[in-house]
Structure formats: structure tokens, C-alpha cells
Scaffold this motif. Structure first.
Motif, PDB file in Angstrom:
ATOM      1  N   SER A 142      -9.474  12.701  11.656  1.00  0.00           N
ATOM      2  CA  SER A 142     -10.913  12.260  11.384  1.00  0.00           C
ATOM      3  C   SER A 142     -10.726  11.082  10.585  1.00  0.00           C
ATOM      4  N   LEU A 143      -9.635  10.676  10.086  1.00  0.00           N
ATOM      5  CA  LEU A 143      -9.396   9.271   9.366  1.00  0.00           C
ATOM      6  C   LEU A 143      -9.779   8.108  10.264  1.00  0.00           C
ATOM      7  N   PRO A 144     -10.411   7.170   9.326  1.00  0.00           N
ATOM      8  CA  PRO A 144     -10.808   6.046  10.057  1.00  0.00           C
ATOM      9  C   PRO A 144      -9.636   5.205  10.626  1.00  0.00           C
ATOM     10  N   ALA A 145      -9.574   4.643  11.706  1.00  0.00           N
ATOM     11  CA  ALA A 145      -8.630   4.076  12.662  1.00  0.00           C
ATOM     12  C   ALA A 145      -7.505   3.393  11.813  1.00  0.00           C
ATOM     13  N   LEU A 146      -8.241   2.430  11.029  1.00  0.00           N
ATOM     14  CA  LEU A 146      -7.336   1.388  10.400  1.00  0.00           C
ATOM     15  C   LEU A 146      -6.377   2.202   9.184  1.00  0.00           C
ATOM     16  N   ILE A 147      -7.089   3.061   8.449  1.00  0.00           N
ATOM     17  CA  ILE A 147      -6.365   3.734   7.601  1.00  0.00           C
ATOM     18  C   ILE A 147      -5.414   4.674   8.316  1.00  0.00           C
ATOM     19  N   LYS A 148      -5.651   5.421   9.225  1.00  0.00           N
ATOM     20  CA  LYS A 148      -4.714   6.479  10.141  1.00  0.00           C
ATOM     21  C   LYS A 148      -3.505   5.621  10.593  1.00  0.00           C
ATOM     22  N   ALA A 149      -3.848   4.386  11.188  1.00  0.00           N
ATOM     23  CA  ALA A 149      -2.746   3.263  11.777  1.00  0.00           C
ATOM     24  C   ALA A 149      -1.739   3.281  10.182  1.00  0.00           C
ATOM     25  N   MET A 150      -2.243   2.884   9.297  1.00  0.00           N
ATOM     26  CA  MET A 150      -1.273   2.572   8.086  1.00  0.00           C
ATOM     27  C   MET A 150      -0.655   4.143   7.623  1.00  0.00           C
ATOM     28  N   ARG A 151      -1.185   5.190   7.639  1.00  0.00           N
ATOM     29  CA  ARG A 151      -0.677   6.474   7.282  1.00  0.00           C
ATOM     30  C   ARG A 151       0.414   6.772   8.226  1.00  0.00           C
ATOM     31  N   ILE A 152       0.249   6.549   9.677  1.00  0.00           N
ATOM     32  CA  ILE A 152       1.273   6.909  10.513  1.00  0.00           C
ATOM     33  C   ILE A 152       2.311   6.140  10.291  1.00  0.00           C
ATOM     34  N   ILE A 209      -1.188  -4.585  10.832  1.00  0.00           N
ATOM     35  CA  ILE A 209      -1.329  -3.582  10.010  1.00  0.00           C
ATOM     36  C   ILE A 209       0.086  -3.200   9.299  1.00  0.00           C
ATOM     37  N   ASN A 210       1.011  -3.037  10.210  1.00  0.00           N
ATOM     38  CA  ASN A 210       2.319  -2.848  10.054  1.00  0.00           C
ATOM     39  C   ASN A 210       3.005  -4.049   9.268  1.00  0.00           C
ATOM     40  N   TYR A 211       2.744  -5.217   9.744  1.00  0.00           N
ATOM     41  CA  TYR A 211       3.095  -6.384   8.819  1.00  0.00           C
ATOM     42  C   TYR A 211       2.579  -6.269   7.484  1.00  0.00           C
ATOM     43  N   ALA A 212       1.315  -6.104   7.245  1.00  0.00           N
ATOM     44  CA  ALA A 212       0.813  -6.216   6.053  1.00  0.00           C
ATOM     45  C   ALA A 212       1.277  -4.994   5.203  1.00  0.00           C
ATOM     46  N   PHE A 214       4.210  -3.774   5.333  1.00  0.00           N
ATOM     47  CA  PHE A 214       5.618  -4.193   5.106  1.00  0.00           C
ATOM     48  C   PHE A 214       5.879  -5.212   3.896  1.00  0.00           C
ATOM     49  N   ILE A 215       4.705  -6.130   3.888  1.00  0.00           N
ATOM     50  CA  ILE A 215       4.719  -7.065   2.790  1.00  0.00           C
ATOM     51  C   ILE A 215       3.833  -6.735   1.385  1.00  0.00           C
ATOM     52  N   ASP A 216       3.680  -5.162   1.613  1.00  0.00           N
ATOM     53  CA  ASP A 216       2.675  -4.557   0.508  1.00  0.00           C
ATOM     54  C   ASP A 216       1.398  -5.030   0.111  1.00  0.00           C
ATOM     55  N   ILE A 217       0.586  -5.272   1.282  1.00  0.00           N
ATOM     56  CA  ILE A 217      -0.638  -5.311   1.206  1.00  0.00           C
ATOM     57  C   ILE A 217      -1.327  -4.295   2.075  1.00  0.00           C
ATOM     58  N   ASN A 218      -2.332  -3.679   1.210  1.00  0.00           N
ATOM     59  CA  ASN A 218      -3.217  -2.832   1.892  1.00  0.00           C
ATOM     60  C   ASN A 218      -4.201  -3.364   2.700  1.00  0.00           C
ATOM     61  N   PRO A 219      -4.037  -3.217   4.021  1.00  0.00           N
ATOM     62  CA  PRO A 219      -5.036  -3.667   5.074  1.00  0.00           C
ATOM     63  C   PRO A 219      -6.424  -3.390   4.936  1.00  0.00           C
ATOM     64  N   GLU A 220      -6.489  -1.995   4.565  1.00  0.00           N
ATOM     65  CA  GLU A 220      -7.956  -1.429   4.263  1.00  0.00           C
ATOM     66  C   GLU A 220      -8.621  -2.328   3.206  1.00  0.00           C
ATOM     67  N   GLU A 221      -7.717  -2.687   2.044  1.00  0.00           N
ATOM     68  CA  GLU A 221      -8.417  -3.033   0.903  1.00  0.00           C
ATOM     69  C   GLU A 221      -8.654  -4.516   1.343  1.00  0.00           C
ATOM     70  N   ALA A 222      -7.783  -5.032   1.890  1.00  0.00           N
ATOM     71  CA  ALA A 222      -8.030  -6.646   2.346  1.00  0.00           C
ATOM     72  C   ALA A 222      -9.020  -6.971   3.301  1.00  0.00           C
ATOM     73  N   LEU A 223      -9.328  -5.886   4.154  1.00  0.00           N
ATOM     74  CA  LEU A 223     -10.515  -6.147   5.089  1.00  0.00           C
ATOM     75  C   LEU A 223     -11.647  -5.937   4.430  1.00  0.00           C
ATOM     76  N   GLU A 224     -11.816  -4.976   3.541  1.00  0.00           N
ATOM     77  CA  GLU A 224     -13.028  -4.723   2.752  1.00  0.00           C
ATOM     78  C   GLU A 224     -13.327  -5.841   1.696  1.00  0.00           C
ATOM     79  N   LYS A 225     -12.317  -6.520   1.001  1.00  0.00           N
ATOM     80  CA  LYS A 225     -12.719  -7.693   0.566  1.00  0.00           C
ATOM     81  C   LYS A 225     -13.141  -8.842   1.318  1.00  0.00           C
TER      82      LYS A 225
END
Length: 266
Positions: A142-152, A209-212, A214-225
Motif C-alpha cells: 500500500s505504499l504510494p507508488a513513488l515511495i515504493k519505487a524508491m524502496r524497491i 527516481i533511480n537517478y535521484a 543515485f545522486i542522493d536526492i529524495n524524489p518524494e521530498e523533491a516533488l513535495e517541495k
């Protein structure tokens, strides 16, 4: 102000919370009615409120929201004790043992000199504990898809399945962009195959998301900002239009763009 580290006062405060929880469960009509199931959606809401406070860097609100989540943890433990399934002590003791087990570089003979090795050890031990056939089996459905992709992706990296260099990851982003453009001709008049376009867009997002990561950017935080930035600017645009005696629907895009550029300065 730096708070003194006082274990005695912390234990006293936690003991008082347990006492209050017992009293509420026994005497308060609302608290008496609650179940594990009825608390679930409230816990999710509290977690998102904590997330908002963290994004706002509001330490007072973070403290407040942590208290609300702690209340829920204590509440679940109280209900668990009523069912003779678990209590606060068993919850904490199980956590203590898990932390010791998953940090063999601290409590055992394993060597781990960097963060990446610690993460890899954690995932390997977790896989053994849970008996999952797949390292991805522990990712909540049930994780949101963006966060799930990062955790995968993080879990796959934990067992060594990852890119070696960031230029390789960016090349994958460009490859996925080209494949998406192939099925979705932005300049043409033909309608794309929606199913294929959706699949390719998903691949493109996954690679970004993978690239983010890899360069130590949290895509969830980036999108929320970015979401918050857009909301701030759009609301400035609404107020500016209102002050000029118009509604947005009465304005041209060129007129709105003037206020939008102003919003970027505020």
C-alpha cells in the motif's frame, strides 16, 4: 536551549503516559470504543502531519506530532495487552533484540566501516529473519507508488543489484525518454496507444527516481517541495487577480504570466 539528557525523567514521563492511557481506556467513552482497525486511518493521518512538520522544519510541531504518534503506539500496545497478544514491554523488547541482531558490527564480530555496508548487512539479515523468498517481499503493497519505487531500488541495491556509475543511470533515463517519445509524439496529431504510453511513462519515472536516489536526492521530498512552491505561487496569482478586480477565468495567459513572474520573487 540544549535539553539535558536525563534518563530518569524520560522514564518517569513514559510511565505517566502508560498510566494515562490505562485511565483513558477504562474511563473515556471514545477511548474505550477504539480498536486496532479504527485507529489505523488516524495513525496514517498523524504520520502525514509529522511529515508536513519535518518538511516545514518546524521543531515545535515535530515534537507535537511525535507525541501524537507515540500515543498511538501506546494505544495499540494497550489493546494488544487486552487481547493477551502483546504489551508495551514485549513490543520494546522485540525491537531491542531486532536492533541488536541487525547491527552485528556493533554487537557482534561483523566488520562494517561505511553506511553502504551497514545497509547491505541490514537487508541480508532482514531477508533471513522474515523468510521471504524475495528481497522485495518486505515492501508494503500500500505504499504510494513513488515511495515504493524508491524502496524497491534501495532494497535491490542492498543485495548488490545496482548501477556502478551515475552516467550509466542517466543514460537509462535518456533511453526511457526516447522510448516514451517514440510512442507519444508530442508534435504530431496522432493519438498514442494509451496503454503503451502509460507503460513507457512509468519506466521513465522509475529511471528518474533511480537517478535521484543515485545522486542522493529524495524524489518524494523533491516533488513535495515543488508542489508547495507551485501552491504558493498559484495562490499569489489568485490574490493578485482578485486585487485587480478579475478572476483567473477572465484573464489571458499573458496576463496571468505577469503575476506568475511576480510570484517567483516572493
Amino acid at each position: 536551549m540544549t535539553l539535558p539528557y536525563d534518563r530518569k525523567s524520560q522514564l518517569e514521563a513514559f510511565d505517566r503516559l502508560l498510566t494515562i492511557m490505562d485511565e483513558l481506556r477504562e474511563k473515556c467513552p471514545w477511548d474505550k470504543k477504539q480498536t486496532i482497525e479504527s485507529l489505523r486511518h488516524l495513525t496514517i493521518e498523524e504520520t502525514f502531519e509529522l511529515s508536513d512538520a519535518i518538511l516545514d522544519n518546524d521543531l515545535d510541531e515535530i515534537k507535537n506530532e511525535l507525541g501524537d504518534i507515540l500515543l498511538h503506539i501506546v494505544f495499540y500496545a494497550r489493546i494488544g495487552s487486552e487481547k493477551k497478544a502483546f504489551d508495551m514491554a514485549s513490543v520494546i523488547n522485540q525491537l531491542n533484540e531486532k536492533l541488536i541482531r541487525r547491527h552485528p558490527h556493533i554487537y557482534g564480530e561483523t566488520q562494517a566501516e561505511d553506511e553502504e555496508t551497514v545497509k547491505q548487512n541490514w537487508e541480508k539479515i532482514k531477508l533471513q529473519e522474515k523468510g521471504n523468498e524475495s528481497v522485495l517481499g518486505g515492501v508494503p503493497r500500500s505504499l504510494p507508488a513513488l515511495i515504493k519505487a524508491m524502496r524497491i531500488q534501495e532494497k535491490a541495491r542492498g543485495v548488490g543489484f545496482d548501477w556502478e556509475e551515475k552516467h550509466q543511470v542517466w543514460a537509462k533515463v535518456e533511453e526511457e525518454m526516447a522510448e516514451f517519445k517514440e510512442v507519444f509524439d508530442a508534435e504530431g496529431d496522432t493519438h498514442p496507444d494509451k496503454e503503451k504510453a502509460t507503460a513507457e511513462f512509468g519506466d521513465l519515472l522509475f529511471s528518474l527516481i533511480n537517478y535521484a536516489r543515485f545522486i542522493d536526492i529524495n524524489p518524494e521530498e523533491a516533488l513535495e517541495k515543488t508542489n508547495r512552491k507551485f501552491i504558493h505561487r498559484f495562490q499569489y496569482l489568485e490574490n493578485a487577480a482578485r486585487n485587480s478586480g478579475k478572476t483567473l477565468s477572465e484573464m489571458s495567459l499573458a496576463e496571468m504570466d505577469v503575476f506568475w513572474e511576480e510570484a517567483k520573487k516572493h
